[in-house]
Write a protein that holds these residues in place. Structure first.
Motif, PDB file in Angstrom:
ATOM      1  N   LEU A   3       0.941  -1.206   0.136  1.00  0.00           N
ATOM      2  CA  LEU A   3      -0.181   0.085  -0.013  1.00  0.00           C
ATOM      3  C   LEU A   3       0.978   1.053  -0.042  1.00  0.00           C
ATOM      4  O   LEU A   3       1.588   1.346   1.033  1.00  0.00           O
ATOM      5  N   ALA A   4       0.821   2.025  -1.089  1.00  0.00           N
ATOM      6  CA  ALA A   4       1.699   3.239  -1.287  1.00  0.00           C
ATOM      7  C   ALA A   4       0.687   4.474  -1.171  1.00  0.00           C
ATOM      8  O   ALA A   4      -0.265   4.462  -1.849  1.00  0.00           O
ATOM      9  N   ILE A   5       1.052   5.422  -0.446  1.00  0.00           N
ATOM     10  CA  ILE A   5       0.532   6.760  -0.206  1.00  0.00           C
ATOM     11  C   ILE A   5       1.403   7.975  -0.367  1.00  0.00           C
ATOM     12  O   ILE A   5       2.319   8.003   0.300  1.00  0.00           O
ATOM     13  N   ASP A   6       0.934   8.866  -1.327  1.00  0.00           N
ATOM     14  CA  ASP A   6       1.457   9.926  -1.398  1.00  0.00           C
ATOM     15  C   ASP A   6       0.628  11.231  -0.936  1.00  0.00           C
ATOM     16  O   ASP A   6      -0.418  11.429  -1.251  1.00  0.00           O
ATOM     17  N   ILE A   7       0.798  11.830   0.308  1.00  0.00           N
ATOM     18  CA  ILE A   7       0.129  13.058   0.663  1.00  0.00           C
ATOM     19  C   ILE A   7       0.735  14.348   0.263  1.00  0.00           C
ATOM     20  O   ILE A   7       1.691  14.930   0.399  1.00  0.00           O
ATOM     21  N   GLY A   8      -0.209  14.886  -0.633  1.00  0.00           N
ATOM     22  CA  GLY A   8       0.185  16.225  -1.229  1.00  0.00           C
ATOM     23  C   GLY A   8      -0.786  17.297  -0.474  1.00  0.00           C
ATOM     24  O   GLY A   8      -1.599  16.947   0.219  1.00  0.00           O
ATOM     25  N   ASN A   9      -0.527  18.452  -1.065  1.00  0.00           N
ATOM     26  CA  ASN A   9      -1.056  19.690  -0.354  1.00  0.00           C
ATOM     27  C   ASN A   9      -2.812  19.609  -0.746  1.00  0.00           C
ATOM     28  O   ASN A   9      -3.715  20.024   0.072  1.00  0.00           O
ATOM     29  N   LEU A 247       5.127   8.255  -8.961  1.00  0.00           N
ATOM     30  CA  LEU A 247       5.526   8.609  -7.382  1.00  0.00           C
ATOM     31  C   LEU A 247       5.423   7.239  -6.709  1.00  0.00           C
ATOM     32  O   LEU A 247       6.008   6.836  -5.919  1.00  0.00           O
ATOM     33  N   LEU A 248       4.142   6.563  -7.009  1.00  0.00           N
ATOM     34  CA  LEU A 248       3.705   5.462  -6.449  1.00  0.00           C
ATOM     35  C   LEU A 248       4.727   4.198  -6.664  1.00  0.00           C
ATOM     36  O   LEU A 248       5.104   3.314  -5.892  1.00  0.00           O
ATOM     37  N   LYS A 249       5.133   4.193  -7.789  1.00  0.00           N
ATOM     38  CA  LYS A 249       6.246   3.279  -8.266  1.00  0.00           C
ATOM     39  C   LYS A 249       7.730   3.648  -7.477  1.00  0.00           C
ATOM     40  O   LYS A 249       8.302   2.588  -6.956  1.00  0.00           O
ATOM     41  N   GLY A 250       7.920   4.951  -7.330  1.00  0.00           N
ATOM     42  CA  GLY A 250       9.154   5.184  -6.527  1.00  0.00           C
ATOM     43  C   GLY A 250       9.029   4.534  -5.241  1.00  0.00           C
ATOM     44  O   GLY A 250       9.931   4.270  -4.652  1.00  0.00           O
ATOM     45  N   LEU A 251       7.851   4.810  -4.576  1.00  0.00           N
ATOM     46  CA  LEU A 251       7.590   4.333  -3.096  1.00  0.00           C
ATOM     47  C   LEU A 251       7.604   2.721  -3.053  1.00  0.00           C
ATOM     48  O   LEU A 251       8.237   2.279  -1.978  1.00  0.00           O
ATOM     49  N   ALA A 252       7.391   2.005  -4.084  1.00  0.00           N
ATOM     50  CA  ALA A 252       7.507   0.553  -4.264  1.00  0.00           C
ATOM     51  C   ALA A 252       8.951   0.196  -4.218  1.00  0.00           C
ATOM     52  O   ALA A 252       9.462  -0.502  -3.490  1.00  0.00           O
TER      53      ALA A 252
END
Length: 262
Positions: A3-9, A247-252
């Protein structure tokens, strides 16, 4: 599955990353929630659990989670929310997390986690040198040289911020949706605003690519990602790869690197 999560503004991007052989990009799904700074841990847990339920993802299928955030006020809240669902420790990109990125700027600690993650993904998937445009509340540019070093970048107002400022300071101009008009030369106020917003943003990217590649001393692979990239990139004249899931692929990539080393 991760589970990948990116918190943006403006938005929180949520995705599950699995074996790329099963899914073309490795992403089982990608969804967006609004970033709300007043929500509680339980409220975010309910939101995230609802997204997982929609895609029939069971917590037993998730080996772990990782978060990137540019909104410090809610980073811990979302982390605890995810841990409430998974019953496992969740990684947060920041101090103590190994990324493998060689950062060559004045103060590497100042580099936002989203830019780190974009760069890690770009290096893993595309030939260097790289220019990575991430189009959200702010537009950012990551510059990666031929040796895979992060050497710097740019930050400038996003399309939405610019448009909001225009309508806030010009009393006769109202809000518009971001769809390109039929002609670049507008014949009414709404079309003039749409044309000016979209094509000026596209022309700015084209111009920045020219200037950045001049400074790099040659051609570069250009990638665009972020919530507003789909609206602007089709109108650019330079060759740009649109990668919504960068970005999600980078988190992985970062998740797996840290799990291997623990």
């Amino acid at each position: 599955m991760i589970l990948a999560i990116d918190i943006g503004n403006t938005n929180i991007v949520i995705g599950c990353i699995d074996d790329p052989e099963k899914y073309s990009s490795g992403c089982v799904f990608v969804e967006r929630l609004s970033t709300v700074r007043t929500k509680t841990e339980l409220e975010y847990a309910i939101d995230i659990k609802n997204v997982l339920d929609i895609y029939h993802i069971k917590k037993t299928e998730l080996e772990g989670g990782i978060i990137s955030s540019v909104v410090p006020q809610i980073t811990t809240i979302v982390k605890l929310a995810v841990e409430k669902i998974l019953k496992k420790e969740v990684l947060v990109v920041g101090a103590g997390i190994k990324t493998g990125l060689n950062i060559r700027i004045d103060n590497p600690a100042q580099l936002g986690s989203d830019l780190v993650v974009d760069s890690v993904a770009g290096i893993a998937e595309y030939p260097v040198p790289l220019l990575i445009f991430d189009m959200g509340t702010a537009n950012t540019v990551c510059v990666i040289d031929k040796n895979k070093n992060y050497i710097g970048g740019m930050i400038y107002p996003g399309v939405g911020v610019s448009l909001d400022s225009l309508t806030a300071h010009a009393s006769q101009l109202g809000g518009i949706s971001l769809e390109a008009p039929e002609h670049i030369i507008g014949k009414n106020t709404v079309d003039c605003m749409k044309s000016g917003t979209i094509y000026s943003a596209a022309a700015a990217i084209d111009g920045l690519i020219d200037r950045l590649t001049d400074e790099l001393g040659g051609k570069a692979t250009v990638i665009a990602t972020g919530g507003l990239a789909k609206k602007i990139i089709p109108h650019c004249r330079r060759k740009i790869i649109l990668d919504d899931n960068l970005l999600l692929k980078g988190l992985a990539v970062i998740y797996r690197k840290n799990r291997r080393e623990r």
